[in-house]
Design an enzyme around this catalytic site. Structure first.
Site, PDB file in Angstrom:
ATOM      1  N   LEU A   1      58.891 105.387  40.431  1.00 42.64           N
ATOM      2  CA  LEU A   1      57.634 105.945  40.945  1.00 42.64           C
ATOM      3  C   LEU A   1      56.692 104.805  41.307  1.00 42.64           C
ATOM      4  CD1 LEU A   1      56.874 108.739  38.306  1.00 42.64           C
ATOM      5  CD2 LEU A   1      57.223 109.115  40.748  1.00 42.64           C
TER       6      LEU A   1
ATOM      7  N   GLU B   1      51.850 116.326  35.935  1.00 37.77           N
ATOM      8  CA  GLU B   1      52.600 116.351  34.674  1.00 37.77           C
ATOM      9  C   GLU B   1      52.256 115.100  33.889  1.00 37.77           C
ATOM     10  OE1 GLU B   1      56.670 116.283  35.904  1.00 37.77           O
ATOM     11  OE2 GLU B   1      56.404 118.038  37.167  1.00 37.77           O
TER      12      GLU B   1
ATOM     13  N   LYS C   1      53.072 111.772  32.119  1.00 42.45           N
ATOM     14  CA  LYS C   1      54.171 110.812  32.278  1.00 42.45           C
ATOM     15  C   LYS C   1      54.614 110.429  30.866  1.00 42.45           C
ATOM     16  CE  LYS C   1      55.421 106.711  34.881  1.00 42.45           C
ATOM     17  NZ  LYS C   1      56.013 105.877  33.857  1.00 42.45           N
TER      18      LYS C   1
ATOM     19  N   ASP D   1      56.516 108.543  27.993  1.00 41.69           N
ATOM     20  CA  ASP D   1      57.015 107.175  27.834  1.00 41.69           C
ATOM     21  C   ASP D   1      58.293 107.192  27.004  1.00 41.69           C
ATOM     22  OD1 ASP D   1      57.156 104.504  28.082  1.00 41.69           O
ATOM     23  OD2 ASP D   1      55.623 104.043  26.591  1.00 41.69           O
TER      24      ASP D   1
ATOM     25  N   ARG E   1      69.559 106.599  33.182  1.00 46.72           N
ATOM     26  CA  ARG E   1      69.164 106.282  34.555  1.00 46.72           C
ATOM     27  C   ARG E   1      69.844 105.007  35.036  1.00 46.72           C
ATOM     28  NH1 ARG E   1      65.477 102.985  37.159  1.00 46.72           N
ATOM     29  NH2 ARG E   1      64.654 103.863  39.074  1.00 46.72           N
TER      30      ARG E   1
ATOM     31  N   GLU F   1      62.986 113.242  30.489  1.00 49.15           N
ATOM     32  CA  GLU F   1      62.727 112.078  29.651  1.00 49.15           C
ATOM     33  C   GLU F   1      63.115 112.391  28.203  1.00 49.15           C
ATOM     34  OE1 GLU F   1      61.602 109.758  31.629  1.00 49.15           O
ATOM     35  OE2 GLU F   1      60.567 108.251  30.410  1.00 49.15           O
TER      36      GLU F   1
ATOM     37  N   TYR G   1      61.738 117.350  33.772  1.00 44.15           N
ATOM     38  CA  TYR G   1      60.673 117.311  34.786  1.00 44.15           C
ATOM     39  C   TYR G   1      61.178 117.436  36.229  1.00 44.15           C
ATOM     40  CZ  TYR G   1      61.877 112.309  34.632  1.00 44.15           C
ATOM     41  OH  TYR G   1      62.539 111.120  34.644  1.00 44.15           O
TER      42      TYR G   1
ATOM     43  N   LYS H   1      52.752 115.207  41.838  1.00 45.81           N
ATOM     44  CA  LYS H   1      53.828 115.492  42.790  1.00 45.81           C
ATOM     45  C   LYS H   1      53.348 116.539  43.791  1.00 45.81           C
ATOM     46  CE  LYS H   1      57.169 114.776  39.076  1.00 45.81           C
ATOM     47  NZ  LYS H   1      58.129 115.361  38.122  1.00 45.81           N
TER      48      LYS H   1
ATOM     49  N   LYS I   1      48.351 105.611  36.244  1.00 49.18           N
ATOM     50  CA  LYS I   1      48.487 104.963  34.930  1.00 49.18           C
ATOM     51  C   LYS I   1      47.157 105.004  34.188  1.00 49.18           C
ATOM     52  CE  LYS I   1      52.638 103.350  34.460  1.00 49.18           C
ATOM     53  NZ  LYS I   1      52.876 102.109  33.980  1.00 49.18           N
TER      54      LYS I   1
ATOM     55  N   CYS J   1      45.673  69.462  12.161  1.00 46.49           N
ATOM     56  CA  CYS J   1      46.752  70.377  12.538  1.00 46.49           C
ATOM     57  C   CYS J   1      47.366  70.966  11.270  1.00 46.49           C
ATOM     58  CB  CYS J   1      47.819  69.620  13.327  1.00 46.49           C
ATOM     59  SG  CYS J   1      49.300  70.605  13.626  1.00 46.49           S
TER      60      CYS J   1
ATOM     61  N   CYS K   1      51.124  69.551  10.847  1.00 47.51           N
ATOM     62  CA  CYS K   1      51.507  68.156  10.600  1.00 47.51           C
ATOM     63  C   CYS K   1      50.361  67.325  10.039  1.00 47.51           C
ATOM     64  CB  CYS K   1      52.041  67.508  11.870  1.00 47.51           C
ATOM     65  SG  CYS K   1      50.778  67.263  13.124  1.00 47.51           S
TER      66      CYS K   1
ATOM     67  N   CYS L   1      46.739  69.033  19.271  1.00 47.54           N
ATOM     68  CA  CYS L   1      47.356  68.205  18.245  1.00 47.54           C
ATOM     69  C   CYS L   1      48.005  67.031  18.979  1.00 47.54           C
ATOM     70  CB  CYS L   1      48.411  69.007  17.481  1.00 47.54           C
ATOM     71  SG  CYS L   1      49.410  67.944  16.433  1.00 47.54           S
TER      72      CYS L   1
ATOM     73  N   CYS M   1      55.049  66.658  15.587  1.00 49.18           N
ATOM     74  CA  CYS M   1      54.517  67.890  15.001  1.00 49.18           C
ATOM     75  C   CYS M   1      55.594  68.976  14.999  1.00 49.18           C
ATOM     76  CB  CYS M   1      53.308  68.349  15.799  1.00 49.18           C
ATOM     77  SG  CYS M   1      52.683  69.928  15.229  1.00 49.18           S
TER      78      CYS M   1
HETATM   79  S1  IVH Z   1      59.398 112.138  38.245  1.00 55.98           S
HETATM   80  C1  IVH Z   1      61.554 110.728  41.943  1.00 55.98           C
HETATM   81  N1  IVH Z   1      58.032 113.017  36.174  1.00 55.98           N
HETATM   82  O1  IVH Z   1      58.734 107.644  34.932  1.00 55.98           O
HETATM   83  C2  IVH Z   1      60.595 110.940  40.838  1.00 55.98           C
HETATM   84  N2  IVH Z   1      59.044 110.892  36.011  1.00 55.98           N
HETATM   85  O2  IVH Z   1      58.145 105.291  36.543  1.00 55.98           O
HETATM   86  C3  IVH Z   1      61.158 110.549  39.563  1.00 55.98           C
HETATM   87  N3  IVH Z   1      58.723 109.794  33.876  1.00 55.98           N
HETATM   88  O3  IVH Z   1      62.034 106.803  35.677  1.00 55.98           O
HETATM   89  C4  IVH Z   1      60.390 110.692  38.386  1.00 55.98           C
HETATM   90  N4  IVH Z   1      57.547 111.379  32.921  1.00 55.98           N
HETATM   91  O4  IVH Z   1      61.629 108.093  33.550  1.00 55.98           O
HETATM   92  C5  IVH Z   1      58.760 112.013  36.678  1.00 55.98           C
HETATM   93  N5  IVH Z   1      56.833 113.923  34.424  1.00 55.98           N
HETATM   94  C6  IVH Z   1      57.560 112.938  34.919  1.00 55.98           C
HETATM   95  C7  IVH Z   1      57.850 111.780  34.182  1.00 55.98           C
HETATM   96  C8  IVH Z   1      58.586 110.773  34.778  1.00 55.98           C
HETATM   97  C9  IVH Z   1      58.088 110.176  32.759  1.00 55.98           C
HETATM   98  C10 IVH Z   1      59.405 108.479  34.040  1.00 55.98           C
HETATM   99  C11 IVH Z   1      60.806 108.567  34.575  1.00 55.98           C
HETATM  100  C12 IVH Z   1      60.879 107.595  35.714  1.00 55.98           C
HETATM  101  C13 IVH Z   1      59.659 106.768  35.491  1.00 55.98           C
HETATM  102  C14 IVH Z   1      59.151 106.187  36.777  1.00 55.98           C
END
Ligand code: IVH
Length: 619
Positions: free
Chosen positions: A38, A69, A71, A73, A92, A127, A179, A242, A266, A359, A362, A377, A383
């Site tokens: 992404l 949605e 994201k 981690d 992946r 995920e 997702y 999206k 982000k 230091c 030493c 130092c 050292c």
């Molecule tokens: S859509 C083509 N939706 O983010 C679109 N990705 O930085 C593909 N991820 O590799 C991803 N939550 O592992 C999508 N709600 C979400 C997500 C998500 C986490 C991760 C996913 C992807 C990575 C990209």
């Protein structure tokens, strides 16, 4: 480095494949359809721009729906179902080829093994994550069993998925949020419908997704979750936005790495407050002394932070920081955690924090560096805190060029106390090298040979190997040419060094300081005693080939302009920036400017780089 700063780790880092050999543990799986990445956005303005650009491509639409949605981690996976049965589950990987981890994925409760309707074939993507609560429990167990705790839930999830034994994966509390889906179902026209269909089929969706009418609503969603994210039991680092309509998604398509129809917003870096337990002193490879904050561990942006940089001693004064204070720390995606401010002063029982005079490794008296806020130092060669880096540098190509003496061997030699300075390398025998891990007779002999073979290096390499501050490869060459022997360099005066083109006060003082330091001298003596003696070279005579000549340089040459200027000066010539009748030569590079026309007009001699070199060579 990844262990210490997990925020730097790329999703596809080879280290997530747990050990080199283990990448062979699972069979490769080539995805039927590539898993894209992404693109990221970091501000609401950027997000609006992304949306407006798409909207401009569809002028007959006032607004375009988007689905927002969280994201998650975790780790992306793809699940293939044939005739409603789970057939393959794969990581992946690089998006084209992943690893087949079906047996492990089958142990995850939120992954359906059979779909809720018969005769359905599809691919679901999502995920895998470990809830924060499960992560904390797992780490408690790890610590109890004297095993290393995981740095963050993502690493814990990755480690759990890569188990050879699915029973271990089953014991780890992993879950999946789905997702995306590749459905081949023409009645489904939007991403929202895809999600709801997947839910009907038995997949687990993150309940917080939301369809938004326009980007303003999406921004509201981002703002809401930026604050609320801390209350979730799973880690999220942003929002994925999206375009909802699949027809529009299809028209927009993909760039080489990511869809045009989606973007990841982000979240800004997290800030957290914690207690400053101590201020440690770190001495880096080059001798730079930096204060490091030791913190009561806090979980922030996906990992537990217990140390943060304080940059330098001025920063401590500026922030009026002291041990026992409650401090605010911040961890941006690409930045080492840092202390931003004091929230609440502690009782200050320990008195004001004072920078160290010596230091801690030493005992050398620390020196302030010219024009820098850092302390250094000066015990360059002796050292222990600087040692591993120094020895590695000593052995590197531009220095003593010792083949086979790489990082892991240096680490062993230093850790076992076999090498306390570069001079010790020359006292080791084959038998010593045989005590190192993974050392066969042949490589021990080879290493011994290459160390012995390095004993008479070119002078410039030897100077470079010493790691004198501000004296790198190029300056080492200049010093070698100027002084011709190591003895002469050792006895150089400040005036003699200052005389060199390109060497200022900083370099002169650094060289003098280096040779003043008694430990450095001890090491130098030991080197000599072990017959490590650089070759002498012919001193470069001050040539006056260009005496009385003025050069003007124009256009692009094979090297930066100032290196030609240096050569001209070293040979007694002058340079000027404008062409006049007094100009002796115009040195012409590619795409010259107006100076070329002026030179032609005035009839000044024009030479190219080859002719210039010929002029030098004639002498
Ligand atoms: S859509 C083509 N939706 O983010 C679109 N990705 O930085 C593909 N991820 O590799 C991803 N939550 O592992 C999508 N709600 C979400 C997500 C998500 C986490 C991760 C996913 C992807 C990575 C990209």
């Amino acid at each position: 480095m990844e262990a210490e700063f997990p925020q730097f780790r790329e999703k596809n880092s080879p280290t997530l494949k747990v050990g080199g050999a283990s990448s062979k543990k699972f069979a490769d799986y080539t995805h039927k359809t590539r898993l894209y990445s992404l693109d990221n956005t970091y501000s609401y303005e950027e997000l609006e721009k992304w949306y407006e650009k798409i909207r401009a491509e569809f002028p007959n639409r006032k607004e375009l729906e988007v689905v927002c949605e969280l994201k998650i981690d975790g780790l992306a996976i793809a699940l293939t179902y044939e005739n409603s049965e789970l057939t393959v589950g794969a990581t992946r990987g690089d998006g084209v080829t992943g690893e087949n981890i079906t047996a492990n994925l089958r142990t995850i409760k939120t992954i359906p093994k059979h779909l809720n309707s018969e005769g359905v074939s599809l691919e679901a993507r999502g995920e895998i994550y470990m809830p924060k609560s499960a992560f904390e429990q797992l780490n408690r167990r790890q610590t109890e069993s004297k095993l290393k705790p995981f740095a963050n839930p993502r690493n814990a999830a990755a480690g759990s998925l890569r188990q050879q034994n699915p029973e271990i994966t089953a014991q780890r509390e992993l879950a999946m949020f789905t997702y995306a889906g590749i459905l081949n179902n023409p009645s489904i026209k939007t991403h929202e419908q895809t999600l709801l269909y997947l839910k009907d089929m038995g997949f687990n969706l993150n309940p917080n997704f939301k369809k938004c009418k326009n980007i303003q609503e999406a921004i509201e969603y981002c703002k809401y979750w930026d604050k609320e994210r801390y209350n979730l039991d799973y880690a999220t680092d942003g929002v994925v936005i999206k375009i909802n309509e699949l027809a529009i998604q299809n028209e927009l398509g993909f760039t080489s790495r990511a869809p045009r129809w989606a973007t990841a917003f982000k979240f800004p870096p997290e800030e957290m407050s914690t207690t400053l337990l101590d201020i440690e002193i770190n001495v880096g490879r080059t001798g730079a002394v930096t204060p490091v904050a030791v913190l009561e561990p806090v979980f922030i942006s996906g990992s537990t932070v217990s140390r943060a940089t304080l940059h330098n001693f001025d920063e401590i004064k500026r922030l009026d920081i002291n041990i026992g204070d409650r401090v605010l720390i911040k961890k941006a995606a690409e930045i080492i955690p840092k202390v931003i401010t004091v929230m609440k002063k502690g009782n200050r029982d320990c008195g004001a924090f004072e920078p160290p005079e010596r230091c801690p490794f030493c005992g050398s008296r620390l020196v302030p560096a010219e024009g820098e806020v850092n302390l250094y130092c000066p015990n360059t060669l002796g050292c222990p805190a600087q040692l591993k880096g120094r020895i590695e540098y000593w052995a590197s190509n531009d220095c003593m060029d010792i083949e086979g003496l790489g990082g892991s061997i240096v680490a062993q030699l230093v850790d076992k106390g076999m090498v306390k300075s570069p001079a010790d390398l020359y006292t080791l025998g084959v038998a010593d090298f045989l005590t190192l891990d993974l050392f066969a007779q042949k490589s021990a002999q080879n290493l011994f040979n290459s160390i012995q073979a390095s004993k008479n290096p070119e002078l410039s390499r030897f100077i470079n190997a010493l790691g004198i501050r501000h004296v790198g490869k190029e300056m080492s060459e200049i010093l070698a040419k100027k002084f011709g022997s190591f003895e002469k360099l050792k006895n150089a005066t400040e005036a003699e060094i200052l005389d060199i083109e390109g060497a200022g006060e900083k370099i002169a003082l650094s060289v003098l300081d280096f040779f003043k330091n008694s430990y450095n001298n001890e090491v130098l003596q030991k080197l000599e005693a072990n017959s490590v003696v650089p070759k002498e070279m012919n001193r470069e005579e001050e040539k006056d080939t260009f005496s009385g000549l003025t050069f003007v340089i124009t256009g692009t040459l094979s090297k930066p302009r100032d290196s030609f200027e240096k050569v001209i000066k070293q040979h007694g010539g002058k340079t000027s920036s404008s062409v006049s009748k007094k100009t002796s030569y115009v040195l012409l590079g590619e795409a010259p400017g107006s100076k070329f026309d002026k030179a032609k007009e005035l009839g000044v001699k024009i030479i190219n780089e080859k002719e210039f070199n010929d002029l030098l060579g004639e002498q």
